[in-house]
Design a protein around this motif. Sequence first.
Motif, PDB file in Angstrom:
ATOM      1  N   THR A 165      12.381  -9.426 -12.291  1.00 54.86           N
ATOM      2  CA  THR A 165      13.569  -9.187 -11.948  1.00 54.86           C
ATOM      3  C   THR A 165      14.165  -7.623 -12.483  1.00 54.86           C
ATOM      4  O   THR A 165      14.702  -6.874 -11.907  1.00 54.86           O
ATOM      5  N   TYR A 166      14.170  -7.943 -13.783  1.00 49.50           N
ATOM      6  CA  TYR A 166      14.650  -6.837 -14.572  1.00 49.50           C
ATOM      7  C   TYR A 166      14.076  -5.469 -14.397  1.00 49.50           C
ATOM      8  O   TYR A 166      14.737  -4.592 -14.519  1.00 49.50           O
ATOM      9  N   LEU A 167      12.742  -5.677 -14.454  1.00 48.74           N
ATOM     10  CA  LEU A 167      11.774  -4.468 -14.197  1.00 48.74           C
ATOM     11  C   LEU A 167      12.342  -4.099 -12.748  1.00 48.74           C
ATOM     12  O   LEU A 167      12.246  -2.670 -12.531  1.00 48.74           O
ATOM     13  N   GLU A 168      12.341  -4.761 -11.863  1.00 52.35           N
ATOM     14  CA  GLU A 168      12.414  -4.115 -10.641  1.00 52.35           C
ATOM     15  C   GLU A 168      13.833  -3.513 -10.355  1.00 52.35           C
ATOM     16  O   GLU A 168      13.941  -2.659  -9.595  1.00 52.35           O
ATOM     17  N   VAL A 169      15.037  -4.119 -10.891  1.00 57.05           N
ATOM     18  CA  VAL A 169      16.172  -3.490 -11.300  1.00 57.05           C
ATOM     19  C   VAL A 169      16.351  -2.037 -11.687  1.00 57.05           C
ATOM     20  O   VAL A 169      16.765  -1.058 -11.169  1.00 57.05           O
ATOM     21  N   ALA A 170      15.558  -2.073 -12.899  1.00 65.89           N
ATOM     22  CA  ALA A 170      15.212  -0.773 -13.619  1.00 65.89           C
ATOM     23  C   ALA A 170      14.736   0.257 -12.876  1.00 65.89           C
ATOM     24  O   ALA A 170      14.935   1.469 -12.889  1.00 65.89           O
ATOM     25  N   VAL A 171      13.472  -0.192 -12.226  1.00 64.92           N
ATOM     26  CA  VAL A 171      12.663   0.684 -11.447  1.00 64.92           C
ATOM     27  C   VAL A 171      13.494   1.305 -10.218  1.00 64.92           C
ATOM     28  O   VAL A 171      13.657   2.671 -10.031  1.00 64.92           O
ATOM     29  N   GLU A 172      14.309   0.406  -9.477  1.00 65.80           N
ATOM     30  CA  GLU A 172      14.991   0.686  -8.483  1.00 65.80           C
ATOM     31  C   GLU A 172      16.333   1.549  -8.416  1.00 65.80           C
ATOM     32  O   GLU A 172      16.876   2.305  -7.702  1.00 65.80           O
ATOM     33  N   LEU A 173      16.846   0.892  -9.581  1.00 67.95           N
ATOM     34  CA  LEU A 173      18.243   1.365  -9.863  1.00 67.95           C
ATOM     35  C   LEU A 173      18.662   2.149 -11.223  1.00 67.95           C
ATOM     36  O   LEU A 173      19.696   2.473 -11.420  1.00 67.95           O
ATOM     37  N   GLY A 174      17.290   2.416 -11.973  1.00 68.00           N
ATOM     38  CA  GLY A 174      17.523   2.987 -13.134  1.00 68.00           C
ATOM     39  C   GLY A 174      18.140   2.166 -14.226  1.00 68.00           C
ATOM     40  O   GLY A 174      18.528   1.175 -14.165  1.00 68.00           O
ATOM     41  N   ILE A 175      18.280   2.869 -15.414  1.00 64.39           N
ATOM     42  CA  ILE A 175      19.042   2.400 -16.526  1.00 64.39           C
ATOM     43  C   ILE A 175      20.563   2.053 -16.234  1.00 64.39           C
ATOM     44  O   ILE A 175      21.030   1.100 -16.503  1.00 64.39           O
ATOM     45  N   VAL A 176      21.150   2.910 -15.425  1.00 64.55           N
ATOM     46  CA  VAL A 176      22.504   2.735 -15.226  1.00 64.55           C
ATOM     47  C   VAL A 176      22.841   1.303 -14.260  1.00 64.55           C
ATOM     48  O   VAL A 176      23.405   0.462 -14.600  1.00 64.55           O
ATOM     49  N   GLY A 177      21.967   1.291 -13.287  1.00 63.75           N
ATOM     50  CA  GLY A 177      21.839  -0.077 -12.336  1.00 63.75           C
ATOM     51  C   GLY A 177      21.423  -1.328 -13.258  1.00 63.75           C
ATOM     52  O   GLY A 177      21.995  -2.213 -13.170  1.00 63.75           O
ATOM     53  N   LEU A 178      20.430  -1.193 -14.240  1.00 62.15           N
ATOM     54  CA  LEU A 178      20.145  -2.550 -15.094  1.00 62.15           C
ATOM     55  C   LEU A 178      21.500  -2.607 -15.891  1.00 62.15           C
ATOM     56  O   LEU A 178      21.566  -3.916 -16.032  1.00 62.15           O
ATOM     57  N   ALA A 179      21.957  -1.621 -16.369  1.00 61.68           N
ATOM     58  CA  ALA A 179      23.147  -1.931 -17.460  1.00 61.68           C
ATOM     59  C   ALA A 179      24.223  -2.677 -16.555  1.00 61.68           C
ATOM     60  O   ALA A 179      24.853  -3.701 -17.223  1.00 61.68           O
ATOM     61  N   LEU A 180      24.670  -2.333 -15.377  1.00 67.42           N
ATOM     62  CA  LEU A 180      25.508  -3.050 -14.453  1.00 67.42           C
ATOM     63  C   LEU A 180      25.171  -4.294 -14.187  1.00 67.42           C
ATOM     64  O   LEU A 180      26.018  -5.321 -14.116  1.00 67.42           O
ATOM     65  N   PHE A 181      23.690  -4.483 -13.821  1.00 68.08           N
ATOM     66  CA  PHE A 181      23.290  -5.771 -13.443  1.00 68.08           C
ATOM     67  C   PHE A 181      23.504  -6.804 -14.621  1.00 68.08           C
ATOM     68  O   PHE A 181      23.943  -8.014 -14.413  1.00 68.08           O
ATOM     69  N   LEU A 182      22.983  -6.282 -16.109  1.00 67.00           N
ATOM     70  CA  LEU A 182      23.135  -7.311 -17.097  1.00 67.00           C
ATOM     71  C   LEU A 182      24.563  -7.635 -17.280  1.00 67.00           C
ATOM     72  O   LEU A 182      24.964  -8.912 -17.715  1.00 67.00           O
ATOM     73  N   ALA A 183      25.369  -6.388 -17.359  1.00 69.31           N
ATOM     74  CA  ALA A 183      26.970  -6.779 -17.689  1.00 69.31           C
ATOM     75  C   ALA A 183      27.561  -8.040 -16.615  1.00 69.31           C
ATOM     76  O   ALA A 183      28.406  -8.585 -16.747  1.00 69.31           O
ATOM     77  N   MET A 184      26.907  -7.775 -15.291  1.00 69.86           N
ATOM     78  CA  MET A 184      27.417  -8.849 -14.268  1.00 69.86           C
ATOM     79  C   MET A 184      27.054 -10.022 -14.677  1.00 69.86           C
ATOM     80  O   MET A 184      27.485 -11.173 -14.704  1.00 69.86           O
ATOM     81  N   PHE A 185      25.738 -10.106 -15.145  1.00 70.14           N
ATOM     82  CA  PHE A 185      25.057 -11.446 -15.539  1.00 70.14           C
ATOM     83  C   PHE A 185      25.902 -12.055 -16.559  1.00 70.14           C
ATOM     84  O   PHE A 185      26.090 -13.336 -16.721  1.00 70.14           O
ATOM     85  N   PHE A 186      26.135 -11.368 -17.819  1.00 68.58           N
ATOM     86  CA  PHE A 186      26.646 -11.774 -18.964  1.00 68.58           C
ATOM     87  C   PHE A 186      28.222 -12.188 -18.664  1.00 68.58           C
ATOM     88  O   PHE A 186      28.532 -12.956 -19.317  1.00 68.58           O
ATOM     89  N   SER A 187      28.831 -11.576 -17.661  1.00 65.66           N
ATOM     90  CA  SER A 187      30.075 -11.809 -17.277  1.00 65.66           C
ATOM     91  C   SER A 187      30.257 -12.999 -16.696  1.00 65.66           C
ATOM     92  O   SER A 187      31.065 -13.958 -17.149  1.00 65.66           O
ATOM     93  N   LEU A 188      29.380 -13.480 -15.821  1.00 61.88           N
ATOM     94  CA  LEU A 188      29.415 -14.527 -15.176  1.00 61.88           C
ATOM     95  C   LEU A 188      29.093 -15.661 -16.144  1.00 61.88           C
ATOM     96  O   LEU A 188      29.581 -16.839 -16.203  1.00 61.88           O
ATOM     97  N   THR A 189      28.057 -15.507 -16.835  1.00 60.79           N
ATOM     98  CA  THR A 189      27.611 -16.502 -18.086  1.00 60.79           C
ATOM     99  C   THR A 189      28.703 -16.929 -18.879  1.00 60.79           C
ATOM    100  O   THR A 189      29.076 -18.116 -19.428  1.00 60.79           O
ATOM    101  N   LEU A 190      29.678 -16.083 -19.305  1.00 58.62           N
ATOM    102  CA  LEU A 190      30.809 -16.278 -20.179  1.00 58.62           C
ATOM    103  C   LEU A 190      32.004 -16.905 -19.502  1.00 58.62           C
ATOM    104  O   LEU A 190      32.577 -17.540 -20.206  1.00 58.62           O
TER     105      LEU A 190
END
Length: 211
Positions: A165-190
């Motif tokens: 999943t992480y590689l797919e997000v990085a490939v299709e949305l770049g580092i910017v998209g991956l950073a936003l994806f991870l931010a959303m994930f950790f925000s939900l986790t917290l």
Amino acid sequence: YGLGYRPGSVAGDPNVFSASAVTVLPMMVAFALGQNGWKRTFSVGCLLLTLAATLMAASRGGFIALIALLVLQLRDARHRGKFIVVALVILALFLVSPVSPLDRLLHPTYSDTESSDARLQLWSIAFRIIADHPIVGVGLWQFAPYLIKYLPPGADLGFHVPHNTYLEVAVELGIVGLALFLAMFFSLTLTCPAYARPPKNPVMPSCTRWQ
């Protein structure tokens, strides 16, 4: 469908199905522990049915995610004994089942080994695409078209997604998209644990309970 069939349900793929199932399992556990009577029976039935489907899907990644989920659930001291029993039951089922992700991990067939080798190649190509398109990626659903460009002429790995999943997000949305994806994930986790607790002065019934 015969022995060894791995259902993918509406997801169309056993790995995607397993990832989806493991995602909702914590909610099923919460409902099962927080209800009484027929509601608890219904919740436990849904939980067992989902676990059985996950077992039949025989996804190695889904199995590892399930183990990680059970380990995280052990943090709940109130229900730790129940989670240990559930973990032992699941392990026993995975040991005796003729279709088991644990068996695929411990005794991979030629097909399993071939699949693992193909995924390593997919990940290698994914990193190359990220290196060439690092900022905003190549666009949604564009991994498959770009995969062909990075393969030798006539080569076909038999897959059209990177199976990560992480590689797919990085490939299709770049580092910017991956950073936003991870931010959303950790925000939900917290923040999710806070919403799981009933409010001290509820204005309306908690959304985490059935009324």
